[in-house]
Design a protein around this motif. Sequence first.
Motif, mmCIF file in Angstrom:
data_model
loop_
_atom_site.group_PDB
_atom_site.id
_atom_site.type_symbol
_atom_site.label_atom_id
_atom_site.label_comp_id
_atom_site.label_asym_id
_atom_site.label_seq_id
_atom_site.Cartn_x
_atom_site.Cartn_y
_atom_site.Cartn_z
ATOM 1 N N PHE A 180 -114.837 4.312 -18.101
ATOM 2 C CA PHE A 180 -115.497 3.517 -16.831
ATOM 3 C C PHE A 180 -116.606 2.886 -17.315
ATOM 4 C CE2 PHE A 180 -116.889 7.846 -16.569
ATOM 5 C CZ PHE A 180 -118.323 7.346 -15.972
ATOM 6 N N GLU A 181 -116.976 2.166 -16.335
ATOM 7 C CA GLU A 181 -118.152 1.431 -16.757
ATOM 8 C C GLU A 181 -119.563 2.162 -15.890
ATOM 9 O OE1 GLU A 181 -120.556 -3.134 -16.187
ATOM 10 O OE2 GLU A 181 -118.718 -2.541 -15.475
ATOM 11 N N GLY A 182 -120.393 2.747 -16.568
ATOM 12 C CA GLY A 182 -121.372 3.455 -15.860
ATOM 13 C C GLY A 182 -121.924 4.847 -16.729
ATOM 14 N N CYS A 183 -122.775 5.267 -15.961
ATOM 15 C CA CYS A 183 -123.459 6.523 -16.624
ATOM 16 C C CYS A 183 -123.108 7.886 -15.864
ATOM 17 C CB CYS A 183 -124.989 6.356 -16.397
ATOM 18 S SG CYS A 183 -126.184 7.789 -16.547
ATOM 19 N N VAL A 184 -122.953 9.000 -16.581
ATOM 20 C CA VAL A 184 -122.503 10.085 -16.132
ATOM 21 C C VAL A 184 -123.738 11.094 -16.295
ATOM 22 C CG1 VAL A 184 -120.095 10.170 -16.318
ATOM 23 C CG2 VAL A 184 -121.571 11.035 -18.272
ATOM 24 N N ASN A 185 -124.098 12.034 -15.142
ATOM 25 C CA ASN A 185 -125.372 12.766 -15.233
ATOM 26 C C ASN A 185 -125.207 13.830 -14.174
ATOM 27 O OD1 ASN A 185 -125.998 11.089 -13.107
ATOM 28 N ND2 ASN A 185 -128.184 10.606 -13.713
ATOM 29 N N CYS A 186 -126.480 14.638 -14.129
ATOM 30 C CA CYS A 186 -126.443 15.514 -12.870
ATOM 31 C C CYS A 186 -125.171 16.493 -12.919
ATOM 32 C CB CYS A 186 -126.698 14.747 -11.549
ATOM 33 S SG CYS A 186 -128.471 14.349 -11.645
ATOM 34 N N HIS A 187 -124.792 16.931 -13.878
ATOM 35 C CA HIS A 187 -123.621 18.145 -13.826
ATOM 36 C C HIS A 187 -124.190 19.148 -13.320
ATOM 37 C CE1 HIS A 187 -125.215 18.181 -17.894
ATOM 38 N NE2 HIS A 187 -124.947 19.051 -17.861
ATOM 39 N N SER A 188 -123.499 19.874 -12.458
ATOM 40 C CA SER A 188 -124.127 21.307 -11.902
ATOM 41 C C SER A 188 -123.048 22.065 -11.409
ATOM 42 C CB SER A 188 -124.988 20.941 -10.761
ATOM 43 O OG SER A 188 -125.530 21.901 -10.107
ATOM 44 N N PHE A 189 -123.252 23.526 -11.451
ATOM 45 C CA PHE A 189 -122.275 24.455 -11.212
ATOM 46 C C PHE A 189 -122.977 25.437 -10.438
ATOM 47 C CE2 PHE A 189 -121.886 22.925 -15.529
ATOM 48 C CZ PHE A 189 -120.404 22.427 -15.374
ATOM 49 N N GLY A 248 -123.996 3.233 -11.710
ATOM 50 C CA GLY A 248 -123.547 2.112 -12.156
ATOM 51 C C GLY A 248 -122.689 1.594 -11.027
ATOM 52 N N PRO A 249 -121.746 0.464 -11.387
ATOM 53 C CA PRO A 249 -121.220 -0.234 -10.392
ATOM 54 C C PRO A 249 -120.175 0.578 -9.921
ATOM 55 C CG PRO A 249 -120.545 -0.841 -12.777
ATOM 56 C CD PRO A 249 -121.732 0.065 -12.814
ATOM 57 N N HIS A 250 -119.711 1.720 -10.321
ATOM 58 C CA HIS A 250 -118.862 2.818 -9.680
ATOM 59 C C HIS A 250 -119.475 3.955 -9.327
ATOM 60 C CE1 HIS A 250 -115.358 0.035 -10.850
ATOM 61 N NE2 HIS A 250 -116.068 -0.159 -12.015
ATOM 62 N N GLY A 251 -120.777 3.868 -8.706
ATOM 63 C CA GLY A 251 -121.451 5.136 -8.729
ATOM 64 C C GLY A 251 -120.808 5.817 -7.396
ATOM 65 N N ALA A 252 -120.991 7.326 -7.544
ATOM 66 C CA ALA A 252 -120.373 8.077 -6.633
ATOM 67 C C ALA A 252 -120.945 9.519 -7.194
ATOM 68 C CB ALA A 252 -118.997 8.214 -6.711
ATOM 69 N N ALA A 264 -110.514 12.234 -12.389
ATOM 70 C CA ALA A 264 -111.969 11.869 -12.322
ATOM 71 C C ALA A 264 -112.049 10.490 -12.520
ATOM 72 C CB ALA A 264 -112.898 12.718 -13.127
ATOM 73 N N THR A 265 -111.323 9.951 -13.394
ATOM 74 C CA THR A 265 -111.355 8.380 -13.918
ATOM 75 C C THR A 265 -110.834 7.657 -12.623
ATOM 76 O OG1 THR A 265 -111.652 8.732 -16.015
ATOM 77 C CG2 THR A 265 -110.894 6.506 -15.482
ATOM 78 N N ARG A 266 -109.773 8.041 -12.339
ATOM 79 C CA ARG A 266 -109.122 7.323 -11.094
ATOM 80 C C ARG A 266 -109.904 7.275 -9.753
ATOM 81 N NH1 ARG A 266 -104.504 10.126 -12.939
ATOM 82 N NH2 ARG A 266 -104.921 11.674 -11.424
ATOM 83 N N LEU A 267 -110.770 8.570 -9.487
ATOM 84 C CA LEU A 267 -111.513 8.761 -8.263
ATOM 85 C C LEU A 267 -112.792 7.506 -8.629
ATOM 86 C CD1 LEU A 267 -112.128 12.367 -7.620
ATOM 87 C CD2 LEU A 267 -110.817 10.377 -6.117
ATOM 88 N N ILE A 268 -113.414 7.586 -9.836
ATOM 89 C CA ILE A 268 -114.472 6.795 -9.983
ATOM 90 C C ILE A 268 -114.184 5.182 -10.199
ATOM 91 C CG2 ILE A 268 -116.147 6.050 -12.094
ATOM 92 C CD1 ILE A 268 -115.988 8.751 -12.957
ATOM 93 N N ASN A 269 -112.970 4.780 -10.438
ATOM 94 C CA ASN A 269 -112.649 3.476 -10.798
ATOM 95 C C ASN A 269 -112.029 3.069 -9.331
ATOM 96 O OD1 ASN A 269 -113.417 2.739 -13.292
ATOM 97 N ND2 ASN A 269 -111.529 3.813 -14.032
ATOM 98 N N ASN A 270 -111.830 3.731 -8.216
ATOM 99 C CA ASN A 270 -111.433 3.548 -7.019
ATOM 100 C C ASN A 270 -112.648 3.454 -6.312
ATOM 101 O OD1 ASN A 270 -110.544 3.744 -4.342
ATOM 102 N ND2 ASN A 270 -108.665 4.649 -4.926
ATOM 103 N N GLU A 271 -112.785 2.335 -5.357
ATOM 104 C CA GLU A 271 -113.834 1.963 -4.621
ATOM 105 C C GLU A 271 -114.105 2.976 -3.388
ATOM 106 O OE1 GLU A 271 -116.328 -0.175 -5.828
ATOM 107 O OE2 GLU A 271 -114.838 -0.311 -7.338
ATOM 108 N N SER A 272 -113.013 3.681 -3.003
ATOM 109 C CA SER A 272 -112.829 4.455 -1.772
ATOM 110 C C SER A 272 -114.125 5.653 -1.992
ATOM 111 C CB SER A 272 -111.592 5.228 -1.743
ATOM 112 O OG SER A 272 -111.823 6.016 -0.336
ATOM 113 N N ARG A 273 -115.206 5.746 -1.078
ATOM 114 C CA ARG A 273 -115.953 7.077 -1.128
ATOM 115 C C ARG A 273 -116.098 7.576 0.390
ATOM 116 N NH1 ARG A 273 -115.144 5.954 -5.761
ATOM 117 N NH2 ARG A 273 -116.746 5.068 -7.290
ATOM 118 N N LYS A 274 -116.225 8.896 0.385
ATOM 119 C CA LYS A 274 -116.522 9.499 1.645
ATOM 120 C C LYS A 274 -117.952 9.683 1.890
ATOM 121 C CE LYS A 274 -115.249 13.810 4.116
ATOM 122 N NZ LYS A 274 -114.605 15.089 4.116
ATOM 123 N N ASP A 275 -118.614 9.191 2.844
ATOM 124 C CA ASP A 275 -119.755 9.241 3.210
ATOM 125 C C ASP A 275 -120.490 10.460 3.701
ATOM 126 O OD1 ASP A 275 -120.190 6.353 2.842
ATOM 127 O OD2 ASP A 275 -119.662 6.044 4.686
#
Length: 492
Positions: A161-170, A184-188, A476-487
């Motif tokens: 996807f186009e963007g940056c991945v960070n803040c992985h946490s468990f 990035g453009p597909h931020g979530a 995860a890629t499908r979720l990122i590239n899909n524009e739908s987000r829960k607020d």
Amino acid sequence: MAVGCLLFAACTEAITDAKQENALPQIYPDYLGVTIPVNIAPLNFGMADEKTLLVDAVVADRHGHTLHSQGKESVDFDLDDWHTLLGQNRGDSLSVTVSAKYDDGWHTYKSFSIYVSPDSIDYGICYRLIEPGYEVWSKMGIYERDLSTFDERALIENTQFEGCVNCHSFNRGNPADMSLHIRGPHGATLLRHDNSPFIAYNTKTDQTLGLCVYPYWHPSGRYIAYSTNTTRQVFHTAHQNRVEVFDEASDLQVYDAEKNELLLSPLLKQDSVYETFPVFSADGRSLYFCAARALPEGSHELDSIRYNLCRIDFDPATGTFGDHIDTIIDAASHALPSLGGAGGGSISFPRPSYDGRFLCYTLSDYGQFSIWHHEADLYLLDLSTGESRPMTDANSDDTESFHNWSTNSRWLVLSSRRDDGLFTRPYFCHVDANGRVSKAFMLPQRNPRRFYRERFFSFNVPDFIIAPTHFDDHQATRLINNESRKDFGVRK
């Protein structure tokens, strides 16, 4: 257990007429005198000077068991035999004898010890691999590594996807509760709880500064502490021509996953204070964080920004905060010899041990972006006495930065640039029940010099995991590239 002589006869050169050196070997990585977990991968190594034709190592215990390896660039111990030998010597020391062949023949060095701790380490670590640049990034990803072997797996890479991945946490290393931030453009923010499917969230609300970052899970799994930061990045010459990332504004909030709402407190969103790096205490009833006085508008004195370690009560039953903030370490205002000398210091990355005994943090001269501060070191706060001291045996002459605890609170994984001053690499140290800290050792690799020389990436935010993440990158890629987000909602 396979004996070393079989390997010796089959594929190694006999050591003859060796010169006996009255010195310890200089090896890479430096594993001399380290304390290691009983379940760690083999500590393969080569000679530090790179002039050797062959390097040879015999590992022996007090009971006559030996393990032997010989190679051109590094020794490569058999995985099964290594784990058998460590298992037989839990709580005891091993002796390592190194010989190296040069143009003038063989040299045999004084033996050194490795202590096998009875304390095991977690299954693995998870980290981001990123080029150590200033302003831009290209390929990056989140990866997991099995600490008992050399197996590494990509969870997700930004080639998908186009963007940056960070803040992985468990949640205490449990990948069943996991958070991953996409910029990035597909931020979530991708969240899953109790192994439920990931949900893509928009974490920005009209009552907060921006997106939620720097997550830290509550031990119950219900809450996640976040900061929201408005940051700037500059390249300045006042301090060794380094880049500096600093806050222009920052607040704290806690997310209630059950009710999908942010919990806010006016004490944690003051315009005159930069609040960042929130972490819950081991019992979940306190929130530790770093706080600094905000710079006056128009000020550019970045080296005057100094963060203290602070704490506020948190009631997990009601999701409410205390009515005052305690300053645990006033690093900014006082000239404490143990905290950097006459000028004080600045605290970042507080991480409490899960047994509630200690809190580890990074101390640098100023600011909170310690990865570019060569003076940054780790300190250990004893929560039962309030005593704070440098982790001298684990620190180095270069940067120590991000860190976190294993689930048994006996091991720390820490980020350090001690290897070459440029790339951040993971190291481990043991912390016993009394706070005694062992010498840090580098993450083992099958051929360490070739691995670290050929991989032009920094290990960013290494953190423990207790099991494989079972991360579905396609989902995860499908979720990122899909524009739908829960607020995210906000408690009224």
